[in-house]
Design a protein around this motif. Structure first.
Motif, PDB file in Angstrom:
ATOM      1  N   MET A 134       0.465  -1.397  -0.072  1.00  0.00           N
ATOM      2  CA  MET A 134      -0.026   0.296   0.102  1.00  0.00           C
ATOM      3  C   MET A 134       0.941   1.246  -0.069  1.00  0.00           C
ATOM      4  O   MET A 134       1.719   1.353   0.224  1.00  0.00           O
ATOM      5  N   GLN A 135       0.371   2.496  -0.378  1.00  0.00           N
ATOM      6  CA  GLN A 135       1.129   3.668  -0.715  1.00  0.00           C
ATOM      7  C   GLN A 135       0.308   4.493   0.674  1.00  0.00           C
ATOM      8  O   GLN A 135      -0.725   4.281   0.784  1.00  0.00           O
ATOM      9  N   LYS A 136       1.386   4.854   1.794  1.00  0.00           N
ATOM     10  CA  LYS A 136       0.819   6.178   2.426  1.00  0.00           C
ATOM     11  C   LYS A 136       1.870   7.095   2.709  1.00  0.00           C
ATOM     12  O   LYS A 136       2.755   7.335   2.883  1.00  0.00           O
ATOM     13  N   ASN A 137       0.839   8.381   3.435  1.00  0.00           N
ATOM     14  CA  ASN A 137       2.251   9.166   4.206  1.00  0.00           C
ATOM     15  C   ASN A 137       2.457   8.640   5.426  1.00  0.00           C
ATOM     16  O   ASN A 137       1.646   8.158   5.976  1.00  0.00           O
ATOM     17  N   VAL A 138       3.886   8.308   5.507  1.00  0.00           N
ATOM     18  CA  VAL A 138       4.128   8.410   6.844  1.00  0.00           C
ATOM     19  C   VAL A 138       5.130  10.521   7.546  1.00  0.00           C
ATOM     20  O   VAL A 138       5.445  10.725   6.576  1.00  0.00           O
ATOM     21  N   ILE A 139       4.835  10.120   9.257  1.00  0.00           N
ATOM     22  CA  ILE A 139       6.152  10.986   9.617  1.00  0.00           C
ATOM     23  C   ILE A 139       7.399  11.211   8.845  1.00  0.00           C
ATOM     24  O   ILE A 139       7.490  10.287   9.073  1.00  0.00           O
ATOM     25  N   CYS A 140       7.819  12.710   8.694  1.00  0.00           N
ATOM     26  CA  CYS A 140       9.122  12.422   7.879  1.00  0.00           C
ATOM     27  C   CYS A 140      10.255  12.602   8.995  1.00  0.00           C
ATOM     28  O   CYS A 140       9.481  13.270  10.450  1.00  0.00           O
ATOM     29  N   ASN A 141      11.475  11.158   8.843  1.00  0.00           N
ATOM     30  CA  ASN A 141      12.179  11.324   9.867  1.00  0.00           C
ATOM     31  C   ASN A 141      13.459  12.372  10.399  1.00  0.00           C
ATOM     32  O   ASN A 141      13.427  12.464  11.576  1.00  0.00           O
ATOM     33  N   LYS A 142      13.022  13.193   8.920  1.00  0.00           N
ATOM     34  CA  LYS A 142      13.815  14.066   9.391  1.00  0.00           C
ATOM     35  C   LYS A 142      13.336  14.961   9.741  1.00  0.00           C
ATOM     36  O   LYS A 142      14.789  15.431  10.923  1.00  0.00           O
ATOM     37  N   CYS A 143      12.252  15.326  10.003  1.00  0.00           N
ATOM     38  CA  CYS A 143      11.897  16.909  11.307  1.00  0.00           C
ATOM     39  C   CYS A 143      10.991  16.735  12.157  1.00  0.00           C
ATOM     40  O   CYS A 143      10.780  17.561  12.473  1.00  0.00           O
ATOM     41  N   ARG A 144      10.838  14.943  11.581  1.00  0.00           N
ATOM     42  CA  ARG A 144       9.345  14.608  12.998  1.00  0.00           C
ATOM     43  C   ARG A 144       8.401  14.939  12.928  1.00  0.00           C
ATOM     44  O   ARG A 144       7.361  15.523  14.241  1.00  0.00           O
ATOM     45  N   GLY A 145       8.203  15.471  11.630  1.00  0.00           N
ATOM     46  CA  GLY A 145       6.150  16.042  11.438  1.00  0.00           C
ATOM     47  C   GLY A 145       6.615  17.579  11.761  1.00  0.00           C
ATOM     48  O   GLY A 145       5.367  18.157  11.819  1.00  0.00           O
ATOM     49  N   THR A 146       7.427  17.558  11.853  1.00  0.00           N
ATOM     50  CA  THR A 146       7.586  20.053  11.969  1.00  0.00           C
ATOM     51  C   THR A 146       7.417  20.289  11.089  1.00  0.00           C
ATOM     52  O   THR A 146       6.540  21.350  11.176  1.00  0.00           O
ATOM     53  N   GLY A 147       7.506  19.910   9.782  1.00  0.00           N
ATOM     54  CA  GLY A 147       7.634  20.934   8.115  1.00  0.00           C
ATOM     55  C   GLY A 147       9.293  21.614   8.663  1.00  0.00           C
ATOM     56  O   GLY A 147       9.451  22.625   7.390  1.00  0.00           O
ATOM     57  N   ALA A 148       9.912  21.770   9.952  1.00  0.00           N
ATOM     58  CA  ALA A 148      11.374  22.422   9.608  1.00  0.00           C
ATOM     59  C   ALA A 148      12.529  21.861   9.085  1.00  0.00           C
ATOM     60  O   ALA A 148      12.557  21.033   9.679  1.00  0.00           O
ATOM     61  N   LYS A 149      13.559  22.366   9.419  1.00  0.00           N
ATOM     62  CA  LYS A 149      14.422  22.132   9.014  1.00  0.00           C
ATOM     63  C   LYS A 149      15.176  21.725  10.095  1.00  0.00           C
ATOM     64  O   LYS A 149      15.229  22.507  11.117  1.00  0.00           O
ATOM     65  N   ASP A 150      15.914  20.435  10.181  1.00  0.00           N
ATOM     66  CA  ASP A 150      16.479  19.758  11.303  1.00  0.00           C
ATOM     67  C   ASP A 150      14.978  19.630  12.403  1.00  0.00           C
ATOM     68  O   ASP A 150      15.729  19.538  13.515  1.00  0.00           O
ATOM     69  N   GLY A 151      14.367  19.874  11.941  1.00  0.00           N
ATOM     70  CA  GLY A 151      13.310  19.910  12.957  1.00  0.00           C
ATOM     71  C   GLY A 151      13.524  20.878  13.895  1.00  0.00           C
ATOM     72  O   GLY A 151      12.879  20.877  15.483  1.00  0.00           O
ATOM     73  N   GLN A 152      14.335  21.657  13.893  1.00  0.00           N
ATOM     74  CA  GLN A 152      14.427  23.627  14.278  1.00  0.00           C
ATOM     75  C   GLN A 152      13.100  24.209  15.089  1.00  0.00           C
ATOM     76  O   GLN A 152      12.580  24.579  13.337  1.00  0.00           O
ATOM     77  N   THR A 153      11.683  23.783  15.660  1.00  0.00           N
ATOM     78  CA  THR A 153      10.928  24.893  15.508  1.00  0.00           C
ATOM     79  C   THR A 153      10.960  25.864  16.840  1.00  0.00           C
ATOM     80  O   THR A 153      11.926  26.031  17.585  1.00  0.00           O
ATOM     81  N   THR A 154      10.159  27.371  16.577  1.00  0.00           N
ATOM     82  CA  THR A 154      10.387  27.799  17.167  1.00  0.00           C
ATOM     83  C   THR A 154       9.068  28.430  18.110  1.00  0.00           C
ATOM     84  O   THR A 154       8.077  28.226  17.755  1.00  0.00           O
ATOM     85  N   LYS A 155       8.459  28.901  18.960  1.00  0.00           N
ATOM     86  CA  LYS A 155       7.160  29.506  19.650  1.00  0.00           C
ATOM     87  C   LYS A 155       6.950  30.643  19.089  1.00  0.00           C
ATOM     88  O   LYS A 155       8.036  31.859  18.765  1.00  0.00           O
ATOM     89  N   CYS A 156       5.794  30.147  18.578  1.00  0.00           N
ATOM     90  CA  CYS A 156       5.046  31.478  17.471  1.00  0.00           C
ATOM     91  C   CYS A 156       4.688  32.789  18.687  1.00  0.00           C
ATOM     92  O   CYS A 156       4.526  32.629  19.901  1.00  0.00           O
ATOM     93  N   LYS A 157       5.030  33.832  18.028  1.00  0.00           N
ATOM     94  CA  LYS A 157       5.817  35.148  18.793  1.00  0.00           C
ATOM     95  C   LYS A 157       4.091  35.979  18.249  1.00  0.00           C
ATOM     96  O   LYS A 157       3.861  36.612  20.082  1.00  0.00           O
ATOM     97  N   SER A 158       3.301  35.555  17.389  1.00  0.00           N
ATOM     98  CA  SER A 158       1.969  35.907  17.660  1.00  0.00           C
ATOM     99  C   SER A 158       0.795  35.406  18.478  1.00  0.00           C
ATOM    100  O   SER A 158       0.533  36.410  19.179  1.00  0.00           O
ATOM    101  N   CYS A 159       1.199  34.441  19.046  1.00  0.00           N
ATOM    102  CA  CYS A 159      -0.179  33.892  19.571  1.00  0.00           C
ATOM    103  C   CYS A 159       0.724  33.696  21.409  1.00  0.00           C
ATOM    104  O   CYS A 159       0.379  32.571  21.950  1.00  0.00           O
ATOM    105  N   GLY A 160       2.158  33.386  21.159  1.00  0.00           N
ATOM    106  CA  GLY A 160       2.781  32.936  22.635  1.00  0.00           C
ATOM    107  C   GLY A 160       3.392  31.386  22.550  1.00  0.00           C
ATOM    108  O   GLY A 160       3.021  30.917  23.867  1.00  0.00           O
ATOM    109  N   GLY A 161       2.492  30.869  21.576  1.00  0.00           N
ATOM    110  CA  GLY A 161       3.066  29.763  21.746  1.00  0.00           C
ATOM    111  C   GLY A 161       1.492  28.553  21.680  1.00  0.00           C
ATOM    112  O   GLY A 161       1.608  27.910  22.068  1.00  0.00           O
ATOM    113  N   LYS A 162       0.409  29.280  22.280  1.00  0.00           N
ATOM    114  CA  LYS A 162      -0.815  28.615  22.796  1.00  0.00           C
ATOM    115  C   LYS A 162      -1.852  28.085  21.494  1.00  0.00           C
ATOM    116  O   LYS A 162      -2.374  27.560  21.710  1.00  0.00           O
ATOM    117  N   GLY A 163      -1.242  28.750  20.595  1.00  0.00           N
ATOM    118  CA  GLY A 163      -1.852  28.312  19.039  1.00  0.00           C
ATOM    119  C   GLY A 163      -3.301  29.293  19.091  1.00  0.00           C
ATOM    120  O   GLY A 163      -4.159  28.430  18.081  1.00  0.00           O
TER     121      GLY A 163
END
Length: 350
Positions: A134-163
């Motif tokens: 079967m063909q399926k999507n799996v979470i990217c091992n490189k970024c661990r599903g963050t979509g960020a380079k090397d998995g490096q994310t920062t707290k959103c400044k707009s909402c203060g990390g609350k979402g």
């Protein structure tokens, strides 16, 4: 915690399951027994007592123990594969807030994937193994599903990390109220990244081909479902659904199944119906079932043969029955002499 140990754990947060297996000098599909053997061998080789003052050996020893701790525990291994070391630590420290797949409790569940498997009656009798790709999507091992380079994310400044953010909404002249809305900058995630992952290009998932081994057990029935838990599409936004295979029995040239019993027709001549016979029916596993009679057989009469049906699922040493319906084949023509002989026989019977 020493700087060396911190460095080792930081490196681990970026390793895939296959890379962990390589630390133990194994392939990613190594068995539980192979993992234990490799661990015993390598931990003895790099043990601090045998390598006093050797920093590289100590670092290797820590790596071996950490890899073994994850690979030898199916639950930890699955969480690590989906969420990385950070997700595993969240699960262990989450106080029940994380499920065994590393997803937060209450997180939406993704859709199940359904497929039908055509099976021959012989496969349901003997058991079978099928490989389903079967063909399926799996979470990217490189970024661990963050979509960020090397998995490096920062707290959103707009909402203060609350979402979420509070927004004032006008309800009429001189009337306003505050409403909570998803943050339009981070999409409600509470995190952002400056650069996208070069592997998944910020999509967080990658298409991959997965082969599932389907074990069809003796006696399974048409319509029976085989469930592979959490093997459907992966996403950082929801728990994976299940892959569900449904068995679909195909028509058989000799037998018809009803429950655990088998039904079949056996053609005999008029002579055999009157004088008796002994015949054999080839069964689904190749053995022969003896069918005989010394009595007169009526057209469409059915004979039950105990224990010659389908194996009972879950108790394969027990079987249903076989029901043989006799089709009496009449001669297409008789000579005058044949008719006279038959008349004399039936006159005597009368």
């Amino acid at each position: 915690m020493s700087k060396k140990l911190i460095l080792v754990l930081a490196v681990f947060s970026l390793l895939s399951i296959s890379a962990l297996a390589e630390i133990l000098e194994l392939k990613s599909d190594a068995s539980e027994n192979d993992i234990k053997k490799a661990f015993r061998k390598l931990s003895a080789k790099y043990h601090p007592d045998k390598n006093q003052g050797n920093d590289e050996a100590h670092k290797k020893y820590v790596e071996i123990n950490k890899a073994y701790e994850i690979l030898n525990d199916p639950e930890k291994r699955q969480i690590y594969d989906l969420r990385g070391l950070h997700g595993l630590e969240e699960h262990l420290q989450g106080g029940g807030q994380m499920d065994v797949w590393g997803n937060r409790r209450g997180q939406p569940r993704g859709p199940n994937a359904h497929a039908e498997i055509p099976v021959d009656l012989a496969e349901l009798y003997n058991g079978a193994v099928k490989e389903m790709s079967m063909q399926k999507n799996v979470i990217c091992n490189k970024c661990r599903g963050t979509g960020a380079k090397d998995g490096q994310t920062t707290k959103c400044k707009s909402c203060g990390g609350k979402g979420v953010k509070m927004q004032k909404v006008s309800m009429g002249p001189g009337m306003t109220m505050q409403m909570q809305t998803h943050c339009d900058v981070c999409g409600g995630k509470g995190i952002t990244h400056a650069e996208s992952c070069p592997i998944c290009r910020g999509r967080k998932v990658l298409p991959t081909k997965k082969t599932l081994i389907v074990q069809i057990e003796k006696g399974m029935k048409d319509g029976q479902e085989l469930v592979f838990a959490r093997e459907s599409e992966q996403s950082p936004d929801y728990m994976p659904g299940d892959v569900i295979f449904t068995l679909r029995q195909q028509p058989h040239s000799t037998f018809k199944r009803e429950g655990n019993d088998l039904h079949t027709d056996l053609t005999i001549t008029l002579k055999e119906a009157i004088t008796g016979f002994s015949k054999r029916i080839r069964h689904l596993d190749g053995h022969y079932t003896e069918v005989s009679s010394n009595e007169i057989i009526q057209p469409f009469q059915v004979k039950r043969i105990p224990g010659q049906g389908m194996p009972i699922h879950g108790v394969p040493s027990q079987f249903g029955d076989m029901h043989v319906r006799f089709i009496v084949e009449l001669p297409k023509k008789l000579t005058q002499a044949d008719k006279e002989i038959l008349e004399k026989v039936f006159e005597k019977k009368a």
